[in-house]
Motif scaffolding. Structure first.
Motif: not given
Length: 316
Positions: A165-169
């Motif tokens: 969702d567009g966030n690095p995790q």
């Protein structure tokens, strides 16, 4: 937090049986302590609440990494507070120092836990160990018994950075592994496998369990040989692409087969086979003789009573 995808790091993991035995022993000890009855009602309620929340165990795995090969040799326990999600760093550093004195070439490769799947809170422990190892591994042992499962209930996870969702995790991805043993471990595992059951099982029960294990091993070997045979037939027909590396491994395996077709092997095998048959026949004769003795004793007892009534002498 665990992804269904596999790792793309290219690392080869080798897991030693001692690690699995240690994790299983750790879980068994903690579970047995939680199930111990308490003296009063207050302590009983406390032990029940703890057993519901602290049914998992945690520890570190240690070993060596040579290039792209990671070999996990041993493990030790960790003190972890699930309420605050914090590790006892003092205890960890002390255990690490002690292991360094005995095994100077071993390093902390990651950590282990028990459960059916990776939890979201597991990533907190994973990140807490990154100051010791920048890319730790996560060994998860599933203590649930599944008789239909043929593989070991052990999963090795690596952490990879994915954009969600567009966030690095950071997420856990599965990695394949192989079981690696040394002579001392093979002797230990064989000794544990032949221990007498705690419920006082008889020798016949142990023999039945041993034969069941051999039967399961032969059945699994037969199924894997069939899979390999069907795979080679499909490769010969052109249904699947040819893999030279696999063909070389199969060829190397087949070259070992003529070694057991020698004349000495046949003589030794027939001698062992005849000895086994002779022992079986002797056991049958012994059993038959014992049955006949019991029958004769019963007949003499019955005939002796009859002779006393009729005034006759004993038949035997």
């Amino acid at each position: 937090m665990a992804s269904s995808s596999t790792s793309s790091s290219g690392l080869t993991f080798k897991l030693h049986p001692l690690v699995i035995v240690n994790i299983s022993d750790h879980y068994t000890r903690v579970k047995s302590q939680m199930q111990q009855p308490s003296n009063n009602s207050n302590s009983n309620s406390i032990s029940i609440s703890n057993s519901n929340s602290n049914d998992r165990v945690y520890g570190c795995v240690i070993g060596v990494q040579r290039g792209r090969t990671v070999e996990i040799f041993n493990s030790f326990e960790l003190l972890y507070d699930e309420s605050t999600h914090s590790l006892d760093r003092t205890f960890l550093e002390k255990k690490q120092e002690l292991y360094k004195k005995v095994f100077p070439h071993f390093y902390i490769l990651g950590w282990y836990s028990t459960g059916t799947d990776a939890h979201e809170s597991d990533m907190l422990i994973h990140k807490a160990l990154m100051d010791i190892n920048e890319s730790p591994v996560y060994v998860l042992l599933n203590p649930s018994i599944n008789h239909a499962q043929k593989d070991l209930p052990v999963t090795i996870y690596e952490s990879e950075l994915h954009v969600i969702d567009g966030n690095p995790q950071l997420i856990f991805v599965r990695s394949s592994y192989t079981i690696e043993t040394v002579e001392a471990e093979r002797i230990s595992v064989d000794h544990v496998a032949h221990l007498k059951p705690s419920d006082g099982g008889s020798a016949a029960t142990q023999l039945a369990a041993h034969l069941t294990g051999i039967h399961s091993a032969i059945k699994m070997l037969n199924s894997r040989i069939r899979v390999l045979h069907h795979y080679l037939l499909a490769m010969q027909k052109g249904d699947i692409p040819c893999e030279n590396a696999l063909l070389r491994q199969v060829s190397s395996l087949l070259r070992r087969l003529p070694a057991i077709e020698s004349e000495k092997f046949q003589d030794d095998f027939l001698m062992e086979y005849n000895d086994t048959l002779l022992i079986t026949y002797l056991a049958m004769f012994t059993n038959c003789s014992s049955t006949m003795n019991e029958l004769v004793d019963k007949f003499n007892t019955a005939y002796d009573r009859h002779s006393r009534r009729g005034g006759r002498t004993a038949f035997m």
